[in-house]
Design a protein around this motif. Structure first.
Motif, mmCIF file in Angstrom:
data_model
loop_
_atom_site.group_PDB
_atom_site.id
_atom_site.type_symbol
_atom_site.label_atom_id
_atom_site.label_comp_id
_atom_site.label_asym_id
_atom_site.label_seq_id
_atom_site.Cartn_x
_atom_site.Cartn_y
_atom_site.Cartn_z
ATOM 1 N N PRO A 37 87.983 6.115 20.713
ATOM 2 C CA PRO A 37 88.437 6.371 22.112
ATOM 3 C C PRO A 37 87.119 6.056 23.170
ATOM 4 O O PRO A 37 85.911 6.105 22.727
ATOM 5 N N VAL A 38 87.833 5.537 24.344
ATOM 6 C CA VAL A 38 86.663 5.417 25.624
ATOM 7 C C VAL A 38 86.387 6.639 26.420
ATOM 8 O O VAL A 38 87.452 7.369 26.613
ATOM 9 N N GLN A 39 85.308 7.024 26.396
ATOM 10 C CA GLN A 39 84.918 8.256 27.291
ATOM 11 C C GLN A 39 84.603 7.806 28.438
ATOM 12 O O GLN A 39 83.480 7.117 28.594
ATOM 13 N N VAL A 40 84.944 8.478 29.466
ATOM 14 C CA VAL A 40 84.754 8.178 30.861
ATOM 15 C C VAL A 40 84.258 9.508 31.641
ATOM 16 O O VAL A 40 85.022 10.565 31.658
ATOM 17 N N GLU A 41 83.186 9.515 32.356
ATOM 18 C CA GLU A 41 82.459 10.370 32.899
ATOM 19 C C GLU A 41 82.291 10.274 34.460
ATOM 20 O O GLU A 41 81.754 9.101 34.782
ATOM 21 N N VAL A 42 82.920 10.970 35.212
ATOM 22 C CA VAL A 42 83.015 10.813 36.712
ATOM 23 C C VAL A 42 82.155 11.682 37.361
ATOM 24 O O VAL A 42 82.309 13.066 37.155
ATOM 25 N N TYR A 43 81.113 11.438 38.139
ATOM 26 C CA TYR A 43 80.148 12.396 38.465
ATOM 27 C C TYR A 43 80.258 12.401 40.178
ATOM 28 O O TYR A 43 80.179 11.442 40.899
ATOM 29 N N PRO A 44 80.578 13.557 40.779
ATOM 30 C CA PRO A 44 80.607 13.779 42.359
ATOM 31 C C PRO A 44 79.318 13.729 43.059
ATOM 32 O O PRO A 44 79.247 13.493 44.152
ATOM 33 N N ASP A 45 78.178 13.975 42.028
ATOM 34 C CA ASP A 45 76.710 13.824 42.758
ATOM 35 C C ASP A 45 76.189 12.520 42.294
ATOM 36 O O ASP A 45 76.023 12.372 41.011
ATOM 37 N N HIS A 46 75.959 11.474 43.131
ATOM 38 C CA HIS A 46 75.489 10.067 42.792
ATOM 39 C C HIS A 46 74.135 10.434 41.888
ATOM 40 O O HIS A 46 73.784 9.748 41.099
ATOM 41 N N GLU A 47 73.279 11.280 42.570
ATOM 42 C CA GLU A 47 71.960 11.490 41.604
ATOM 43 C C GLU A 47 72.251 11.848 40.138
ATOM 44 O O GLU A 47 71.399 11.544 39.236
ATOM 45 N N ASP A 48 73.216 12.749 39.887
ATOM 46 C CA ASP A 48 73.657 13.248 38.558
ATOM 47 C C ASP A 48 73.940 12.038 38.015
ATOM 48 O O ASP A 48 73.609 11.950 36.654
#
Length: 533
Positions: free
Chosen positions: A349-360
């Motif tokens: 599976p492809v894991q996609v992580e989406v971060y609302p804080d660009h620095e994170d």
């Protein structure tokens, strides 16, 4: 500015100094030689003897060898205060600070050393290390100056070899590693570079590994050098395996342990990275990447994970309900599109992580804040900015996800052997294939670079991504690589691009891929591409 003042270094953690000392007076060179050959117990005793000296410089070297960094810092300050004109003391103090993550003050000390001794090769070497840490193009200039002053400076040749291999310039890397070995047949890092060349070419590195182990049976740094080169080439799992070898040989090689943990994070793991990073932190290894990664792991509880047979999507809980209806369908569409185009099914599976804080997001990818990219792919794991992570209208999250998903396919199909110019160029090209409004756009920086004839030959295009020679070169290289595939599709058709993917998977180098797929010599391709562009 004079550096005779307090300078911050990392926290200390080591065995206490004892009163035992060898009968004969030792020198720092004696101790370093023992350590170079893996004689740890004897080296410890040697460094301890230095700490008993009345000379603050010798005490500083002794404390440093024992990993008593604060004591070493204090002793170096005393040594410099007593001998303001001594360039060596400043160079060595600067190297301590560089090792302990304080490059700003380290660079100042190297510069002060050159004010006192303009022909100090070691000071230029120090400046080169600081510059190379940030992929600064001045590093090569400093190394050239160091070698002009001391042609036998092993470390300078080794650093040039490392940088050349990072630029995928294998002949130059081998040349510089050989130069180091001519200066010293015990140049351990040069042997590790040779081993890296072999493994990156899918040949056995065992001969070179055994050679550095014959000199120092506990030289974990040799394995760490190989691991670093594998990671630069996006072979993350192989890199982790070599970092494990490094810390098996040298459990206190905290830099390798931290790098292993960060790369495990890149592969989607949490528990082992947490344990390893905490071990580094508790033993005084608190570089920014380690500290920032620990903080990011602590924030993982704020994310929601949604899974099915082919995808894993991680969204921050504050925006998961809003983003999920957009992210999941687009990801599914990208998987279907690329699966059909490349006639393949991904292995996991492809894991996609989406971060609302660009620095994170930046910490997630590099271990450091300040990354300019929008998304990064580590094998089957994609990390990217959320739409809320940037100013409205400043980037297209959908085209970013489309771009990064292409990397997953290309990296898997080539067994992570695709050169950077190829992987990035295909992904930029595919953005435009996804939707016309996502297409590669001409910017003023690119126009200027084209007018000044700064586009690189296709056989050297990787260099523009890794060691840029001017501030805008990475952006220009993305544009150029994307347009290369627009041109290839326009002239040879989309099947030619798919064929190139397969050829890189068969370990063909860029010049051969161009010849076999397009029927042109690389130089002829460059000429015709420029005319088309």
């Amino acid at each position: 500015m004079n550096m005779v003042r307090s300078v911050a270094v990392g926290l200390l953690l080591a065995s206490p100094v004892t009163s035992a000392a060898p009968a004969l007076a030792a020198t720092p060179s004696d101790c370093d030689t023992l350590r170079h050959h893996g004689h740890r117990v004897e080296a410890q005793a040697c460094y301890q003897s230095l700490t008993l000296s009345a000379d603050p410089y010798l005490r500083a070297e002794g404390f440093w060898g024992l990993e008593l960094y604060q004591d070493a810092n204090t002793a170096f300050r005393d040594a410099v205060a007593r001998a303001d004109g001594n360039a060596l003391y400043r160079v060595r103090w600067g190297r301590l600070l560089h090792e302990r993550f304080n490059d700003t003050d380290a660079a100042m000390l190297f510069s002060e050393a050159l004010q006192r001794d303009p022909r100090n090769a070691a000071a230029y070497m120090g400046l080169a290390l600081v510059s190379a840490e940030g992929f600064d193009n001045k590093a090569q200039e400093y190394l050239a100056k160091a070698l002009q002053l001391d042609p036998m400076l092993v470390e300078a040749h080794e650093e040039l070899a490392t940088m050349a291999l990072e630029d995928y310039d294998v002949p130059r890397a081998v040349k510089e590693a050989d130069a180091a070995l001519r200066s010293s047949d015990e140049a351990l890092d040069a042997m590790a570079i040779h081993a890296s060349v072999e493994i990156l070419s899918d040949r056995s590195p065992d001969g070179w590994i055994q050679r550095f182990l014959n000199v120092n049976p506990s030289y974990g740094q040799g394995y760490a050098i190989i691991a670093s080169q594998l990671v630069i080439n996006r072979r993350y799992q192989d890199g982790v395996a070599y970092y494990r070898k490094a810390i098996d040989l040298d459990p206190r090689l905290w830099s390798a342990r931290s790098a292993m943990a960060i790369n495990l994070m890149r592969l989607g793991q949490v528990d082992e990275p947490q344990r390893e990073l905490e071990l580094c932190y508790n033993n005084g290894y608190r570089d920014p990447a380690t500290v920032n990664s620990l903080r990011l792991l602590d924030s993982s509880k704020n994310f929601v994970t949604v899974k099915d047979a082919t995808t894993i999507v991680k969204l921050h809980m504050k925006e998961a309900d809003v983003l999920r209806p957009y992210v999941e369908p687009l990801l599914k569409s990208a998987l279907a599109t690329y699966g059909k185009k490349y006639s393949t099914t991904l292995k996991e599976p492809v894991q996609v992580e989406v971060y609302p804080d660009h620095e994170d997001f930046a910490v997630r990818t590099l271990g450091m804040p300040g990354l300019g990219a929008l998304g990064v792919t580590f094998g089957s794991v994609v990390a990217m900015d959320s739409p809320s992570g940037r100013k409205p209208g400043s980037f297209n999250w959908a085209s970013t996800l489309w771009h990064e998903t292409n990397h997953v396919f290309v990296l898997e199909m080539t067994n992570h052997r695709a050169p950077r110019w190829f992987a990035e160029g295909v992904a930029v090209h595919e953005e435009g294939q996804g939707k016309p409004e996502w297409a590669n756009r001409l910017t003023p920086d690119v126009v200027v670079a084209m007018a000044q004839k700064k586009l690189l030959p296709i056989a050297e295009l990787d260099r523009g991504f890794v060691h840029p020679e001017y501030p805008e070169q990475v952006i220009v290289s993305y544009f150029q690589a994307g347009r290369v595939f627009d041109y290839i599709q326009d002239r040879w058709g989309a099947p030619a691009i798919v064929d190139m993917v397969h050829r890189f998977g068969m370990l063909e180098p860029t010049p051969d891929v161009i010849r076999h797929t397009l029927g042109l010599e690389p130089g002829a391709f460059d000429t015709q591409f420029q005319a088309w562009l």
